[in-house]
Design an enzyme around this catalytic site. Structure first.
Site, short mmCIF file in Angstrom:
data_model
loop_
_atom_site.label_atom_id
_atom_site.label_comp_id
_atom_site.label_asym_id
_atom_site.label_seq_id
_atom_site.Cartn_x
_atom_site.Cartn_y
_atom_site.Cartn_z
CG ASN A 1 12.32 91.08 53.49
OD1 ASN A 1 12.86 91.66 54.43
ND2 ASN A 1 11.60 91.72 52.57
CG ASP B 1 12.66 92.23 44.58
OD1 ASP B 1 12.68 93.47 44.63
OD2 ASP B 1 13.62 91.51 44.95
CE LYS C 1 -6.09 79.70 58.08
NZ LYS C 1 -6.29 78.99 59.32
N PRO D 1 6.35 97.71 42.13
CG PRO D 1 5.27 99.64 42.90
CD PRO D 1 5.14 98.15 42.84
CG ASP D 2 13.31 99.22 41.80
OD1 ASP D 2 13.57 100.13 42.62
OD2 ASP D 2 14.13 98.32 41.53
CB ILE D 3 10.41 102.47 45.96
CG1 ILE D 3 9.16 101.63 46.25
CG2 ILE D 3 10.29 103.87 46.55
CD1 ILE D 3 8.96 101.27 47.70
CG PHE E 1 21.14 100.00 51.80
CD1 PHE E 1 21.02 101.38 51.88
CD2 PHE E 1 21.88 99.34 52.76
CE1 PHE E 1 21.63 102.08 52.91
CE2 PHE E 1 22.50 100.03 53.80
CZ PHE E 1 22.37 101.39 53.87
O1 C5P Z 1 17.23 95.35 43.10
P1 C5P Z 1 17.36 95.19 44.58
O2 C5P Z 1 16.04 94.88 45.25
O3 C5P Z 1 18.44 94.30 45.04
O4 C5P Z 1 17.79 96.65 45.08
C1 C5P Z 1 17.87 96.99 46.42
C2 C5P Z 1 17.64 98.46 46.57
O5 C5P Z 1 16.45 98.85 45.86
C3 C5P Z 1 17.38 98.87 48.00
O6 C5P Z 1 17.86 100.18 48.18
C4 C5P Z 1 15.85 98.83 48.10
O7 C5P Z 1 15.37 99.68 49.11
C5 C5P Z 1 15.43 99.28 46.73
N1 C5P Z 1 14.16 98.71 46.23
C6 C5P Z 1 13.05 99.52 46.09
N2 C5P Z 1 11.89 99.00 45.59
C7 C5P Z 1 11.81 97.70 45.20
C8 C5P Z 1 12.93 96.87 45.34
C9 C5P Z 1 14.10 97.39 45.87
O8 C5P Z 1 13.11 100.68 46.44
N3 C5P Z 1 10.66 97.24 44.72
#
Ligand code: C5P
Length: 400
Positions: free
Chosen positions: A208, A279, A289, A305-307, A323
């Site tokens: 991104n 995401d 390739k 994973p959502d860190i 953020f």
């Molecule tokens: O849910 P969203 O992606 O909009 O949330 C943004 C926040 O979540 C940011 O602080 C981003 O660093 C964190 N994030 C994360 N891991 C992910 C997706 C988002 O830590 N996989």
């Protein structure tokens, strides 16, 4: 800014010693008080008389009965508010890392409570040597400041990293040390920044537009507020801020693993997730390739994973800041994220507006916590970062 500051300059034996009289002169011009300690090897490169003349004070040599009589090494260790070792040889760095005290300078370093800064200068291969890097890491862990050497041609005829910084660069770093405020002194802050990359095949990835600028500015502001800072970043075009422990990662999974490792190994007080983490990632990353032999191609993606949410689930857990980059209804989405991810604070910005947000040098942030909010108006990201760190520090101190 350096008026009246008490800087003890420790010189060890390297050819870059010839740059030090100039450094001393410039520090004195700025009002600093300088006392010089030279190791025996340093005196092989430049005479004590030169340093005495530019500093205006007798130079302290290795346990010289005469100077030891006038002011002893413990007094010198107490006198300084900053000890700068310049040039610092690989040998002296090894001595510092392992607590040797076999000459005046190393004894002073062991006997002081002052901040010690190390400006290394050595052959590029000696700099790269694993043992030197391990020793520097030991010093960083003990909160020594490392004034990283420059790249370029060296006295030995080789080219690479290991040149002593120029006087003005060293002075800039000393000034950063003295301007540091202390709201986050003794605290450790872990920050994620930049964009992650998710491979489709060996040459293509999904990513991104995040530049990492906001996260790097926040890392610098936290460091200047007195914190120990660890910055875990996806690939960017930026130079990591000075005095920040820097870990580069590639994918969301790597970032997740690196964050969890730091949280296991260290007591982290504050976690700030500024990274634009992917995401979704391709279910498979192809080994070869991908060929363009289909008109329409479908790529299957799976969640990463959502860190941030995972850090917020830990117990005990740090103060967690997230953020939100939104293109619309910023407040609504930010508040819902604060709640869903169980955050202590969220900073939201509207992306898609020229001259703010992604890749811009400026930003506007709306900051929300459970029972309050504040808007940080349009300003350079460095300025916004300072204000945000102040808000985070205050909220952290009030709630943790
Ligand atoms: O849910 P969203 O992606 O909009 O949330 C943004 C926040 O979540 C940011 O602080 C981003 O660093 C964190 N994030 C994360 N891991 C992910 C997706 C988002 O830590 N996989």
């Amino acid at each position: 800014m350096l008026m009246g500051k008490k800087i003890l300059l420790g010189m060890t034996g390297g050819i870059a010693a010839y740059k030090i009289p100039d450094l001393v002169r410039r520090l004195k011009e700025r009002g600093a008080q300088i006392r010089v300690v030279m190791t025996n090897n340093a005196t092989q490169f430049i005479t004590p008389l030169t340093l005495q003349t530019v500093s205006g004070f007798p130079v302290h040599l290795d346990f010289n009965p005469e100077t030891e009589n006038q002011i002893n090494h413990i007094e010198l260790a107490r006198w300084a508010d900053l000890i700068l070792i310049a040039p610092a040889t690989a040998n002296f760095i090894a001595k510092l890392a392992h607590g040797f005290a076999d000459d005046l300078l190393s004894t002073i370093c062991l006997a002081t409570t002052a901040q010690i800064a190390v400006a290394p200068a050595m052959n590029q291969q000696m700099w790269k040597a694993e043992v030197t890097q391990n020793n520097l890491n030991l010093l960083k862990k003990r909160s020594f400041l490392i004034f990283e050497p420059a790249d370029g041609s060296q006295a030995c005829g080789e080219t690479g990293k290991g040149r002593l910084l120029e006087s003005l660069q060293i002075i800039e770093l000393i000034e950063i040390f003295y301007t540091k405020n202390t709201i986050l002194k003794g605290k450790t802050v872990l920050i994620t920044a930049g964009a992650t990359r998710e491979d489709l095949d060996p040459v293509r990835f999904i990513s991104n537009r995040s530049s990492g600028k906001m996260g790097y500015a926040i890392a610098q502001a936290a460091q200047q507020a007195g914190a120990k800072v660890i910055l875990i970043s996806g690939k960017t075009n930026l130079t990591p801020p000075q005095f920040v422990d820097f870990i580069e990662v590639y994918s969301a999974q790597e970032m997740f693993d690196a964050v969890m490792k730091e949280l296991e190994e260290l007591k982290i007080n504050i976690f700030i997730g500024t990274a634009a983490v992917a995401d979704y990632r391709p279910i498979r990353s192809e080994n070869q390739k991908i060929k363009k032999n289909q008109d329409i191609m479908t790529i299957e993606l799976e969640r990463t994973p959502d860190i941030l949410a995972n850090v917020a689930k830990l117990s005990p857990r740090p103060f967690v800041v997230g953020f939100a980059a939104e293109t619309q209804e910023v407040e609504k989405y930010a508040l819902s994220k604060l709640d869903k991810k169980n955050l202590d604070l969220i900073a939201a910005n509207q992306v898609g507006i020229p001259n703010q947000g992604f890749d811009s040098d400026n930003n506007v942030l709306q900051v929300f916590w459970r029972d309050g909010s504040i808007e940080l108006p349009h300003a350079p990201k460095s300025e916004i970062a300072k204000q945000l760190i102040e808000i985070i520090a205050k909220r952290f101190l009030m709630t943790f």
